[in-house]
Motif scaffolding. Structure first.
Motif, PDB file in Angstrom:
ATOM      1  N   GLU A 160       2.755 -27.982  13.079  1.00 47.94           N
ATOM      2  CA  GLU A 160       3.209 -28.404  11.755  1.00 47.94           C
ATOM      3  C   GLU A 160       4.735 -28.503  11.661  1.00 47.94           C
ATOM      4  OE1 GLU A 160       1.317 -29.539   9.230  1.00 47.94           O
ATOM      5  OE2 GLU A 160      -0.261 -29.411  10.738  1.00 47.94           O
ATOM      6  N   LYS A 161       5.443 -27.913  12.604  1.00 42.20           N
ATOM      7  CA  LYS A 161       6.913 -27.950  12.593  1.00 42.20           C
ATOM      8  C   LYS A 161       7.498 -28.952  13.586  1.00 42.20           C
ATOM      9  CE  LYS A 161       7.369 -23.191  11.057  1.00 42.20           C
ATOM     10  NZ  LYS A 161       7.863 -21.863  11.405  1.00 42.20           N
ATOM     11  N   LEU A 162       6.656 -29.639  14.334  1.00 44.71           N
ATOM     12  CA  LEU A 162       7.170 -30.562  15.349  1.00 44.71           C
ATOM     13  C   LEU A 162       8.060 -31.652  14.758  1.00 44.71           C
ATOM     14  CD1 LEU A 162       4.100 -30.921  17.716  1.00 44.71           C
ATOM     15  CD2 LEU A 162       6.290 -29.813  18.224  1.00 44.71           C
ATOM     16  N   HIS A 163       7.818 -32.038  13.537  1.00 43.11           N
ATOM     17  CA  HIS A 163       8.635 -33.086  12.900  1.00 43.11           C
ATOM     18  C   HIS A 163      10.089 -32.652  12.698  1.00 43.11           C
ATOM     19  CE1 HIS A 163       7.619 -30.627   9.412  1.00 43.11           C
ATOM     20  NE2 HIS A 163       8.669 -31.171   8.819  1.00 43.11           N
ATOM     21  N   THR A 164      10.370 -31.349  12.871  1.00 41.86           N
ATOM     22  CA  THR A 164      11.735 -30.850  12.672  1.00 41.86           C
ATOM     23  C   THR A 164      12.538 -30.765  13.968  1.00 41.86           C
ATOM     24  OG1 THR A 164      11.143 -28.504  12.908  1.00 41.86           O
ATOM     25  CG2 THR A 164      10.938 -29.478  10.698  1.00 41.86           C
ATOM     26  N   VAL A 165      11.944 -31.137  15.090  1.00 39.18           N
ATOM     27  CA  VAL A 165      12.652 -31.072  16.383  1.00 39.18           C
ATOM     28  C   VAL A 165      13.889 -31.964  16.316  1.00 39.18           C
ATOM     29  CG1 VAL A 165      12.472 -31.653  18.832  1.00 39.18           C
ATOM     30  CG2 VAL A 165      10.598 -30.469  17.690  1.00 39.18           C
ATOM     31  N   ARG A 166      15.026 -31.435  16.786  1.00 43.45           N
ATOM     32  CA  ARG A 166      16.288 -32.171  16.679  1.00 43.45           C
ATOM     33  C   ARG A 166      16.863 -32.618  18.025  1.00 43.45           C
ATOM     34  NH1 ARG A 166      19.436 -27.881  13.127  1.00 43.45           N
ATOM     35  NH2 ARG A 166      19.089 -26.909  15.114  1.00 43.45           N
ATOM     36  N   CYS A 167      16.247 -32.234  19.111  1.00 43.78           N
ATOM     37  CA  CYS A 167      16.768 -32.626  20.425  1.00 43.78           C
ATOM     38  C   CYS A 167      15.941 -33.780  20.997  1.00 43.78           C
ATOM     39  CB  CYS A 167      16.759 -31.444  21.378  1.00 43.78           C
ATOM     40  SG  CYS A 167      15.129 -30.739  21.667  1.00 43.78           S
ATOM     41  N   ARG A 168      16.516 -34.429  22.006  1.00 42.85           N
ATOM     42  CA  ARG A 168      15.787 -35.498  22.686  1.00 42.85           C
ATOM     43  C   ARG A 168      14.543 -34.919  23.350  1.00 42.85           C
ATOM     44  NH1 ARG A 168      19.374 -37.554  27.100  1.00 42.85           N
ATOM     45  NH2 ARG A 168      17.506 -38.698  27.635  1.00 42.85           N
ATOM     46  N   VAL A 169      13.490 -35.699  23.337  1.00 41.41           N
ATOM     47  CA  VAL A 169      12.216 -35.251  23.898  1.00 41.41           C
ATOM     48  C   VAL A 169      11.604 -36.371  24.717  1.00 41.41           C
ATOM     49  CG1 VAL A 169       9.868 -34.506  23.326  1.00 41.41           C
ATOM     50  CG2 VAL A 169      11.787 -33.717  21.940  1.00 41.41           C
ATOM     51  N   ARG A 170      10.965 -35.990  25.797  1.00 45.48           N
ATOM     52  CA  ARG A 170      10.108 -36.898  26.552  1.00 45.48           C
ATOM     53  C   ARG A 170       8.862 -36.108  26.919  1.00 45.48           C
ATOM     54  NH1 ARG A 170      11.486 -40.475  31.961  1.00 45.48           N
ATOM     55  NH2 ARG A 170      10.354 -42.294  31.225  1.00 45.48           N
ATOM     56  N   ILE A 171       7.725 -36.725  26.811  1.00 45.69           N
ATOM     57  CA  ILE A 171       6.458 -36.051  27.071  1.00 45.69           C
ATOM     58  C   ILE A 171       5.956 -36.460  28.446  1.00 45.69           C
ATOM     59  CG2 ILE A 171       4.067 -35.811  26.290  1.00 45.69           C
ATOM     60  CD1 ILE A 171       5.173 -36.711  23.475  1.00 45.69           C
ATOM     61  N   GLY A 172       5.566 -35.476  29.233  1.00 48.16           N
ATOM     62  CA  GLY A 172       4.920 -35.727  30.518  1.00 48.16           C
ATOM     63  C   GLY A 172       3.506 -35.180  30.455  1.00 48.16           C
ATOM     64  N   TRP A 173       2.544 -35.958  30.989  1.00 45.68           N
ATOM     65  CA  TRP A 173       1.145 -35.534  30.869  1.00 45.68           C
ATOM     66  C   TRP A 173       0.369 -35.953  32.105  1.00 45.68           C
ATOM     67  CZ3 TRP A 173       0.534 -33.305  26.049  1.00 45.68           C
ATOM     68  CH2 TRP A 173      -0.704 -32.740  25.809  1.00 45.68           C
TER      69      TRP A 173
END
Length: 105
Positions: free
Chosen positions: A39-52
């Motif tokens: 529920e708090k993921l929308h507040t992330v302020r840094c660059r993100v890349r997802i690996g899966w």
């Protein structure tokens, strides 16, 4: 995974006590445990890349899209073919290359 990693990862669960702990850990899993963080993921302020890992047997790759939708900016996702749940161990070079590429953007 090669024999070294299989042995290292399985070692804590090989005796009766470890096996009981493993099943207790699995039985205790509950989606509610991650709800607060999700529920708090929308507040992330840094660059993100997802690996899966595309063939992750525990967490389906469809979850990557849900994670992507919850993060600001709809970050890019790297789907690693032929990879399961332990991508850094299974595809070390590919994970490193994806991180290097992302850091150099």
């Amino acid at each position: 995974l090669d024999a070294y990693w299989i042995t290292a990862l399985a070692e804590p669960w090989n005796d009766v006590r470890g096996q009981a702990a493993f099943y207790q850990q699995i039985a205790a899993l509950d989606p509610k445990d991650t709800h607060e963080v999700a529920e708090k993921l929308h507040t992330v302020r840094c660059r993100v890349r997802i690996g899966w890992g595309r063939e992750d047997p525990w967490i389906p790759s469809s979850q990557a899209a849900e994670l992507q939708a919850r993060l600001p900016g709809h970050p890019s996702t790297v789907m690693l073919a032929g990879t399961g749940h332990l991508a850094p161990l299974e595809k070390t070079v590919e994970v490193r290359e994806a991180i290097d590429e992302w850091l150099n953007l």
